[in-house]
Design a protein around this motif. Structure first.
Motif, PDB file in Angstrom:
ATOM      1  N   MET A   1      -5.909   5.448  38.475  1.00  0.00           N
ATOM      2  CA  MET A   1      -5.323   5.790  39.497  1.00  0.00           C
ATOM      3  C   MET A   1      -5.679   7.323  39.860  1.00  0.00           C
ATOM      4  N   GLY A   2      -6.414   7.834  39.013  1.00  0.00           N
ATOM      5  CA  GLY A   2      -6.563   9.178  38.888  1.00  0.00           C
ATOM      6  C   GLY A   2      -5.688  10.345  38.403  1.00  0.00           C
ATOM      7  N   ALA A   3      -4.746   9.638  37.431  1.00  0.00           N
ATOM      8  CA  ALA A   3      -3.961  10.564  36.602  1.00  0.00           C
ATOM      9  C   ALA A   3      -4.782  11.283  35.525  1.00  0.00           C
ATOM     10  N   LYS A   4      -4.757  12.441  35.498  1.00  0.00           N
ATOM     11  CA  LYS A   4      -5.580  13.276  34.481  1.00  0.00           C
ATOM     12  C   LYS A   4      -4.455  13.804  33.148  1.00  0.00           C
ATOM     13  N   ASN A   5      -3.205  13.899  33.585  1.00  0.00           N
ATOM     14  CA  ASN A   5      -2.347  14.553  32.477  1.00  0.00           C
ATOM     15  C   ASN A   5      -1.591  13.128  31.732  1.00  0.00           C
ATOM     16  N   VAL A   6      -2.316  12.313  31.199  1.00  0.00           N
ATOM     17  CA  VAL A   6      -1.557  10.955  30.574  1.00  0.00           C
ATOM     18  C   VAL A   6      -1.745  11.287  29.062  1.00  0.00           C
TER      19      VAL A   6
ATOM     20  N   ILE B   1       5.169   3.011  40.352  1.00  0.00           N
ATOM     21  CA  ILE B   1       4.464   4.526  40.575  1.00  0.00           C
ATOM     22  C   ILE B   1       4.039   4.514  41.773  1.00  0.00           C
ATOM     23  N   THR B   2       4.151   5.962  42.315  1.00  0.00           N
ATOM     24  CA  THR B   2       3.204   6.476  43.543  1.00  0.00           C
ATOM     25  C   THR B   2       2.104   7.291  43.138  1.00  0.00           C
ATOM     26  N   TYR B   3       1.171   7.460  44.038  1.00  0.00           N
ATOM     27  CA  TYR B   3       0.279   8.658  44.054  1.00  0.00           C
ATOM     28  C   TYR B   3       0.987  10.013  43.929  1.00  0.00           C
ATOM     29  N   LYS B   4       2.106  10.041  44.478  1.00  0.00           N
ATOM     30  CA  LYS B   4       3.016  11.224  44.537  1.00  0.00           C
ATOM     31  C   LYS B   4       3.227  11.600  43.153  1.00  0.00           C
ATOM     32  N   ASP B   5       3.793  10.664  42.439  1.00  0.00           N
ATOM     33  CA  ASP B   5       4.206  10.766  41.012  1.00  0.00           C
ATOM     34  C   ASP B   5       3.099  11.574  40.416  1.00  0.00           C
ATOM     35  N   ILE B   6       2.019  10.940  40.598  1.00  0.00           N
ATOM     36  CA  ILE B   6       0.872  11.438  39.720  1.00  0.00           C
ATOM     37  C   ILE B   6       0.542  13.026  39.903  1.00  0.00           C
ATOM     38  N   ASP B   7       0.808  13.187  41.148  1.00  0.00           N
ATOM     39  CA  ASP B   7       0.406  14.542  41.748  1.00  0.00           C
ATOM     40  C   ASP B   7       1.654  15.680  41.266  1.00  0.00           C
ATOM     41  N   THR B   8       2.673  15.040  41.201  1.00  0.00           N
ATOM     42  CA  THR B   8       4.118  15.999  40.963  1.00  0.00           C
ATOM     43  C   THR B   8       4.366  16.046  39.450  1.00  0.00           C
ATOM     44  N   PHE B   9       4.336  14.963  38.747  1.00  0.00           N
ATOM     45  CA  PHE B   9       4.785  15.256  37.350  1.00  0.00           C
ATOM     46  C   PHE B   9       3.541  15.802  36.388  1.00  0.00           C
TER      47      PHE B   9
ATOM     48  N   VAL C   1       5.777  22.540  29.824  1.00  0.00           N
ATOM     49  CA  VAL C   1       5.822  21.397  30.871  1.00  0.00           C
ATOM     50  C   VAL C   1       7.314  21.293  31.413  1.00  0.00           C
ATOM     51  N   ARG C   2       7.388  21.182  32.557  1.00  0.00           N
ATOM     52  CA  ARG C   2       8.639  21.148  33.272  1.00  0.00           C
ATOM     53  C   ARG C   2       9.049  19.574  33.978  1.00  0.00           C
ATOM     54  N   SER C   3       8.083  18.623  33.858  1.00  0.00           N
ATOM     55  CA  SER C   3       8.408  17.441  34.351  1.00  0.00           C
ATOM     56  C   SER C   3       7.660  16.360  33.622  1.00  0.00           C
ATOM     57  N   ILE C   4       8.389  15.252  33.085  1.00  0.00           N
ATOM     58  CA  ILE C   4       7.791  14.141  32.305  1.00  0.00           C
ATOM     59  C   ILE C   4       8.152  12.980  33.134  1.00  0.00           C
TER      60      ILE C   4
ATOM     61  N   LEU D   1       3.118  15.776  33.249  1.00  0.00           N
ATOM     62  CA  LEU D   1       3.096  14.997  32.184  1.00  0.00           C
ATOM     63  C   LEU D   1       3.273  13.597  32.407  1.00  0.00           C
ATOM     64  N   ILE D   2       2.442  12.681  32.073  1.00  0.00           N
ATOM     65  CA  ILE D   2       2.746  11.261  32.209  1.00  0.00           C
ATOM     66  C   ILE D   2       2.682  10.675  31.032  1.00  0.00           C
ATOM     67  N   ILE D   3       3.515   9.868  30.481  1.00  0.00           N
ATOM     68  CA  ILE D   3       3.589   9.557  29.274  1.00  0.00           C
ATOM     69  C   ILE D   3       3.573   7.860  29.403  1.00  0.00           C
ATOM     70  N   ALA D   4       2.478   7.243  28.918  1.00  0.00           N
ATOM     71  CA  ALA D   4       2.173   5.835  28.995  1.00  0.00           C
ATOM     72  C   ALA D   4       2.631   5.320  27.547  1.00  0.00           C
ATOM     73  N   HIS D   5       3.106   4.084  27.656  1.00  0.00           N
ATOM     74  CA  HIS D   5       3.760   3.312  26.599  1.00  0.00           C
ATOM     75  C   HIS D   5       2.674   2.492  25.711  1.00  0.00           C
ATOM     76  N   ASP D   6       1.520   2.310  26.482  1.00  0.00           N
ATOM     77  CA  ASP D   6       0.344   1.421  25.745  1.00  0.00           C
ATOM     78  C   ASP D   6      -0.878   1.753  26.338  1.00  0.00           C
ATOM     79  N   ASP D   7      -2.082   1.371  25.666  1.00  0.00           N
ATOM     80  CA  ASP D   7      -3.401   1.459  26.019  1.00  0.00           C
ATOM     81  C   ASP D   7      -3.447   0.879  27.629  1.00  0.00           C
ATOM     82  N   LYS D   8      -3.015  -0.248  27.804  1.00  0.00           N
ATOM     83  CA  LYS D   8      -3.411  -0.801  29.168  1.00  0.00           C
ATOM     84  C   LYS D   8      -2.754   0.160  30.280  1.00  0.00           C
ATOM     85  N   ASN D   9      -1.239   0.509  29.974  1.00  0.00           N
ATOM     86  CA  ASN D   9      -0.823   1.587  30.826  1.00  0.00           C
ATOM     87  C   ASN D   9      -1.547   2.968  31.200  1.00  0.00           C
ATOM     88  N   ARG D  10      -2.076   3.305  30.121  1.00  0.00           N
ATOM     89  CA  ARG D  10      -2.803   4.559  30.086  1.00  0.00           C
ATOM     90  C   ARG D  10      -4.119   4.455  30.759  1.00  0.00           C
TER      91      ARG D  10
END
Length: 149
Positions: free
Chosen positions: A98-103, A73-81, A2-5, A83-92
């Motif tokens: 929002m369509g993020a698959k890499n959470v 957060i933006t939809y561009k972030d979701i497409d760009t990063f 992974v190159r972006s988090i 790996l996305i790291i959520a801090h809790d279940d609600k965030n996840r």
């Protein structure tokens, strides 16, 4: 590898700026080529600096986060990063809606999969050091796992 988090919490004023700063410091010290950022799901504090508790505890660990500013957060972030790291279940769940698959959840890397407590909700500074330690442990484990792959 992974190159972006992207670290995501509710408002980007407590947990995610700490995680971003710790991850950036570790990456720098290890010579890792990573793009690391943080943001919040809410725009409530957009443009504001991290909360006083977070600035204080990070400073006590030699990390200055006072120049960071919250952003939503933006939809561009979701497409760009990668790996996305959520801090809790609600965030996840919100990220997935929002369509993020890499959470992934940060607590999966050293907190038994639990939600990282939000210091912004604490009535005083007491306990913020424990949250910092949890975030530091989880971020360290996350980066170790990513670099082993």
């Amino acid at each position: 590898m992974v190159r972006s988090i992207l670290f995501v919490c509710h408002a980007n004023i407590c947990r995610s700026p700490i995680a971003e700063a710790i991850a950036s410091k570790i990456a720098r010290n290890r010579g890792l080529d990573l793009t690391i950022d943080s943001c919040g799901l809410s725009s409530l504090y957009a443009g504001e600096m991290p909360c006083n508790y977070s600035v204080r505890i990070a400073g006590e660990h030699g990390i200055d986060i006072s120049s960071m500013r919250a952003r939503q957060i933006t939809y561009k972030d979701i497409d760009t990063f990668e790996l996305i790291i959520a801090h809790d279940d609600k965030n996840r769940l919100e990220l997935m809606e929002m369509g993020a698959k890499n959470v992934l959840k940060l607590g999966a890397f050293g907190y038994n999969g639990g939600d990282i407590p939000d210091p912004h909700l604490f009535p005083s500074y007491e306990g913020v050091d424990e949250v910092y330690a949890i975030i530091e442990r989880c971020v360290t484990n996350l980066l170790e796992e990513l670099t082993e792959k």
